[in-house]
Scaffold this motif. Structure first.
Motif, short mmCIF file in Angstrom:
data_model
loop_
_atom_site.label_atom_id
_atom_site.label_comp_id
_atom_site.label_asym_id
_atom_site.label_seq_id
_atom_site.Cartn_x
_atom_site.Cartn_y
_atom_site.Cartn_z
N UNK A 22 0.81 -1.22 0.01
CA UNK A 22 0.01 -0.04 -0.12
C UNK A 22 0.96 1.14 0.08
N UNK A 23 1.81 1.40 0.60
CA UNK A 23 3.01 2.32 0.48
C UNK A 23 3.38 2.48 -0.73
N UNK A 27 2.80 5.75 -3.28
CA UNK A 27 3.90 6.84 -3.94
C UNK A 27 3.66 6.71 -5.36
N UNK A 28 3.23 5.45 -5.93
CA UNK A 28 3.09 5.49 -7.58
C UNK A 28 1.64 6.31 -7.65
N UNK A 29 0.62 6.54 -6.87
CA UNK A 29 -0.34 7.36 -6.93
C UNK A 29 0.05 8.60 -6.95
N UNK A 34 1.14 13.96 -9.73
CA UNK A 34 2.11 14.89 -9.95
C UNK A 34 2.61 15.09 -11.36
N UNK A 35 2.39 14.08 -12.24
CA UNK A 35 3.14 14.13 -13.50
C UNK A 35 1.87 14.48 -14.56
N UNK A 36 0.60 14.08 -14.15
CA UNK A 36 -0.55 14.05 -15.22
C UNK A 36 -1.69 15.13 -14.91
N UNK A 205 2.15 20.11 -5.99
CA UNK A 205 3.31 19.57 -5.49
C UNK A 205 3.12 18.23 -4.71
N UNK A 206 4.29 17.45 -4.68
CA UNK A 206 4.24 16.37 -4.08
C UNK A 206 3.82 16.07 -2.82
N UNK A 207 4.28 17.21 -2.01
CA UNK A 207 4.03 17.27 -0.62
C UNK A 207 2.50 17.64 -0.25
N UNK A 208 1.74 18.09 -1.26
CA UNK A 208 0.28 18.48 -0.69
C UNK A 208 -0.62 17.66 -1.47
N UNK A 209 -0.43 16.46 -2.00
CA UNK A 209 -1.20 15.53 -2.64
C UNK A 209 -1.67 14.54 -1.70
#
Length: 209
Positions: A22-23, A27-29, A34-36, A205-209
């Motif tokens: 799940x971790x 991370x993949x999600x 972030x990319x799309x 940003x990755x930090x606020x997803x």
């Protein structure tokens, strides 16, 4: 509410039984988002405003129109307040100048009447004969001549007073035209109706997803 009658359940994948997966999936999600994914908003350069998330272009334009009217009215009110003292001062100058014209015109008219009477008396005395031509007659002639000079001066005063009225009237017209031009400029600048909207793209940003 429970499942429908005779439901069918699939077996849980073996990978779902491992908590560590799940971790990795999280991370993949986050990476995929972030990319799309991105958030696109409408932007008004006229009012320096950005639409709210999920707000349609139509709703955003309606809100812009309302805000534009409010800003326009506020700006026009401030502009009129700025010009009010100048307009009032010129209006008072014009009123005093018109009073001066009226007063000078009355004085000029009175002087013309007095001059005409003086001339008439002098001519009448001269027609009475040589004996009537005396110091009194000469005095009347001198008075009449002075009356002509004063009458001309009064006429010049009327002319100058009228020129003052015309000058102040022109200043009022120029100031009023300037006020109208600035008012129209404010109204056009604050009218977002039909203005082209820009777009703002916000990436997460990755930090606020």
């Amino acid at each position: 509410q429970g499942p429908n009658d005779n439901p069918q359940f699939a077996a849980l994948p073996a990978a779902a039984n491992k908590p560590k997966n799940y971790q990795a999936w999280q991370k993949d999600l986050v990476g995929w988002i972030y990319r799309n994914q991105k958030l696109e908003l409408f932007e008004s350069s006229v009012l320096d405003l950005v639409s709210n998330p999920g707000e349609t272009e139509r709703d955003f334009r309606v809100r812009l129109q309302q805000l534009g009217r409010e800003k326009r009215d506020e700006a026009v009110a401030k502009l009129r307040q700025k010009y009010a003292p100048k307009l009032a001062a010129l209006g008072e100058r014009k009123r005093r100048a018109e009073q001066t014209v009226e007063r000078e015109a009355e004085q000029a008219s009175s002087q013309k009447v007095q001059t005409a009477i003086s001339f008439g008396a002098t001519l009448l005395s001269s027609f009475l004969g040589r004996k009537a031509v005396s110091f009194s007659t000469l005095g009347r002639a001198t008075t009449a001549a002075r009356g002509v000079s004063r009458s001309m001066k009064e006429s010049e005063d009327v002319g100058r007073a009228q020129e003052t009225v015309e000058a102040v009237t022109q200043q009022l017209a120029d100031l009023d035209a300037q006020l109208k031009a600035e008012t129209e400029s404010i109204q056009q600048a604050a009218d977002p109706q039909g203005a082209e909207l820009g777009k703002v793209s916000l990436k997460p940003t990755k930090s606020n997803i």
